[in-house]
Design a protein around this motif. Structure first.
Motif, PDB file in Angstrom:
ATOM      1  N   GLY A 114       0.789  -1.219   0.000  1.00 50.39           N
ATOM      2  CA  GLY A 114       0.000   0.000   0.000  1.00 50.39           C
ATOM      3  C   GLY A 114       0.819   1.266   0.000  1.00 50.39           C
ATOM      4  O   GLY A 114       0.276   2.360  -0.177  1.00 50.39           O
ATOM      5  N   SER A 115       2.153   1.142   0.187  1.00 48.47           N
ATOM      6  CA  SER A 115       3.023   2.325   0.226  1.00 48.47           C
ATOM      7  C   SER A 115       4.173   2.142  -0.755  1.00 48.47           C
ATOM      8  O   SER A 115       4.855   1.104  -0.716  1.00 48.47           O
ATOM      9  N   PRO A 116       4.411   3.108  -1.636  1.00 46.86           N
ATOM     10  CA  PRO A 116       5.555   3.006  -2.547  1.00 46.86           C
ATOM     11  C   PRO A 116       6.864   2.895  -1.773  1.00 46.86           C
ATOM     12  O   PRO A 116       6.989   3.412  -0.651  1.00 46.86           O
ATOM     13  N   ALA A 117       7.826   2.224  -2.356  1.00 48.12           N
ATOM     14  CA  ALA A 117       9.136   2.086  -1.721  1.00 48.12           C
ATOM     15  C   ALA A 117       9.820   3.433  -1.602  1.00 48.12           C
ATOM     16  O   ALA A 117       9.567   4.365  -2.372  1.00 48.12           O
ATOM     17  N   GLY A 118      10.719   3.536  -0.632  1.00 44.78           N
ATOM     18  CA  GLY A 118      11.519   4.737  -0.451  1.00 44.78           C
ATOM     19  C   GLY A 118      12.709   4.744  -1.397  1.00 44.78           C
ATOM     20  O   GLY A 118      12.726   4.027  -2.407  1.00 44.78           O
ATOM     21  N   PRO A 119      13.742   5.527  -1.087  1.00 44.29           N
ATOM     22  CA  PRO A 119      14.918   5.618  -1.963  1.00 44.29           C
ATOM     23  C   PRO A 119      15.571   4.258  -2.194  1.00 44.29           C
ATOM     24  O   PRO A 119      15.516   3.367  -1.340  1.00 44.29           O
ATOM     25  N   LEU A 139      12.528   0.589  -9.351  1.00 46.35           N
ATOM     26  CA  LEU A 139      11.972   0.367  -8.017  1.00 46.35           C
ATOM     27  C   LEU A 139      10.741   1.229  -7.789  1.00 46.35           C
ATOM     28  O   LEU A 139       9.728   0.757  -7.245  1.00 46.35           O
ATOM     29  N   ALA A 140      10.796   2.486  -8.202  1.00 48.07           N
ATOM     30  CA  ALA A 140       9.651   3.387  -8.015  1.00 48.07           C
ATOM     31  C   ALA A 140       8.439   2.878  -8.778  1.00 48.07           C
ATOM     32  O   ALA A 140       7.314   2.867  -8.246  1.00 48.07           O
ATOM     33  N   PHE A 183      15.070  -7.837  -8.870  1.00 51.53           N
ATOM     34  CA  PHE A 183      14.585  -7.244 -10.106  1.00 51.53           C
ATOM     35  C   PHE A 183      15.767  -6.968 -11.021  1.00 51.53           C
ATOM     36  O   PHE A 183      16.855  -6.609 -10.573  1.00 51.53           O
ATOM     37  N   ALA A 184      15.546  -7.217 -12.311  1.00 55.29           N
ATOM     38  CA  ALA A 184      16.637  -7.191 -13.280  1.00 55.29           C
ATOM     39  C   ALA A 184      16.428  -6.095 -14.308  1.00 55.29           C
ATOM     40  O   ALA A 184      15.309  -5.651 -14.558  1.00 55.29           O
TER      41      ALA A 184
END
Length: 370
Positions: A181-186, A288-289, A304-305
């Motif tokens: 439910g929350s996008p990943a950070g940096p 990632l974003a 992830f590639a």
């Protein structure tokens, strides 16, 4: 190239009669971290427990290892195990696996092959990093034989793939999860490090199933990774490639996450390509974003590639389908052999360097289908 103090990739090793455990590559040896650092997290048979500790622990541990190797060899020396005495294993337990499609040159080349009536790129390609979910259960460590897959080759046709290919890629290994439910950070808060990756591809199976589903059985039979995971902290960063049009706000780069990595692909010890990673259109922070913007979570061990690494020149293409486009210019190997796609018994090895650092290699040999 160096396996010195500026590198220190992590892996999982075992000696005869002993259980697998975490170590760090230093020179031609592996440092047994559980013994050297007196930390039982490294006695685990995978990197996952350590990766889950987070960025501060990664940095502090790396600093501690460097200091001990540099100034306290009386402590670390007894725990340096020669490489010839160890077996290397999968370095981490793969949770989920996502493969992207981040090279402009590769997307253009392959798009024209599969969709010859177009310019190669789909209308959305410059607006988002395209990706697909792969099968984590078929990610294997370097050295594992790859069996030629069966599949549908066309209407009413079934059999072993005759167009077995490779894709030279860079894999990103997630250490710290994110909540659903929350996008990943940096990127640096979540990604522990990188590993070399070969996304084996059956082009005849892929070509038949590709529209409208996208990659499926033509990709899911095997993905090979290096036994070494190089910490993200060790890699030289460069500005990302300019993008036009400007991406949406959630995809705009806040930092330089282009990576200055040179890749080399060989078949049966003959170098056939040298793709440059620095020219990739979409960078890992953008991958990632996009992967988490809809609220999808991350788990420790997610992989992830980048998708195939290809450059503008023929000798920089990271897959055989690009190198031998239309079959008019096959790859020439020693002894007069040529290749358009892989034959049984062929060994493919992908190596990479980042400045003076080596990222090691990922290798696999094609096995006759049974």
């Amino acid at each position: 190239m160096s396996w010195g103090l500026d590198n220190l990739p992590y892996g999982v090793f075992s000696r005869r009669g002993e259980s697998p455990r975490v170590g760090v590559r230093y020179g031609d040896s592996v440092l047994d971290l559980a013994a050297a650092l007196h930390d039982e997290v490294f006695a685990a048979p995978s990197l996952n427990p350590f990766m889950a500790r987070g960025r501060s622990a990664w940095h502090d541990t790396r600093t501690l290892i460097r200091n001990k190797l540099d100034s306290d060899r009386s402590v670390t020396g007894p725990h340096l195990v020669p490489l010839e005495q160890v077996r290397l294993h999968m370095p981490f337990e793969v949770a989920d696996y996502v493969d992207f499609y981040c090279s402009l040159e590769h997307a253009s080349n392959v798009g024209k092959i599969f969709r010859p009536d177009t310019d190669g790129l789909t209308p959305n390609w410059r607006h988002l990093p395209i990706g697909y979910h792969g099968r984590s259960g078929t990610v294997v460590v370097s050295g594992t034989p790859v069996t030629r897959p069966h599949g549908q080759l066309g209407a009413g046709r079934f059999g072993p793939s005759a167009k077995l290919d490779i894709e030279a890629e860079l894999g990103f290994v997630v250490g710290v999860p994110s909540e659903m439910g929350s996008p990943a950070g940096p990127l640096e808060e979540h990604v522990f490090g990188v590993t070399l990756l070969n996304d084996w591809s059956a082009r005849d199976i892929q070509g038949w199933e590709y529209v409208p589903l996208g990659p499926f059985l033509g990709k899911s039979f095997a993905t090979s990774i290096s036994p070494w995971v190089t910490p993200l902290e060790a890699l030289p960063r460069v500005p990302g490639r300019p993008q036009d049009p400007a991406p949406l706000d959630y995809l705009r780069r806040r930092e330089d996450w282009g990576l200055d990595i040179s890749v080399e692909v060989s078949i049966n010890d003959e170098v056939v390509s040298r793709p440059p990673y620095s020219g990739m259109y979409w960078t890992p922070d953008q991958m990632l974003a996009h992967m988490t913007v809809n609220g999808a979570s991350l788990r420790t061990g997610d992989l992830f590639a980048s998708g195939t690494i290809s450059g503008p020149r023929r000798e920089e293409r990271g897959s055989l389908i690009e190198l031998t486009w239309n079959g008019s210019d096959p790859i020439k190997l020693p002894g007069g052999e040529t290749r358009t796609f892989l034959e049984n018994g062929d060994t493919v090895t992908i190596r990479a360097t980042a400045g003076d650092l080596t990222l090691g290699e990922v290798s696999g040999t094609v096995r006759q289908v049974t």
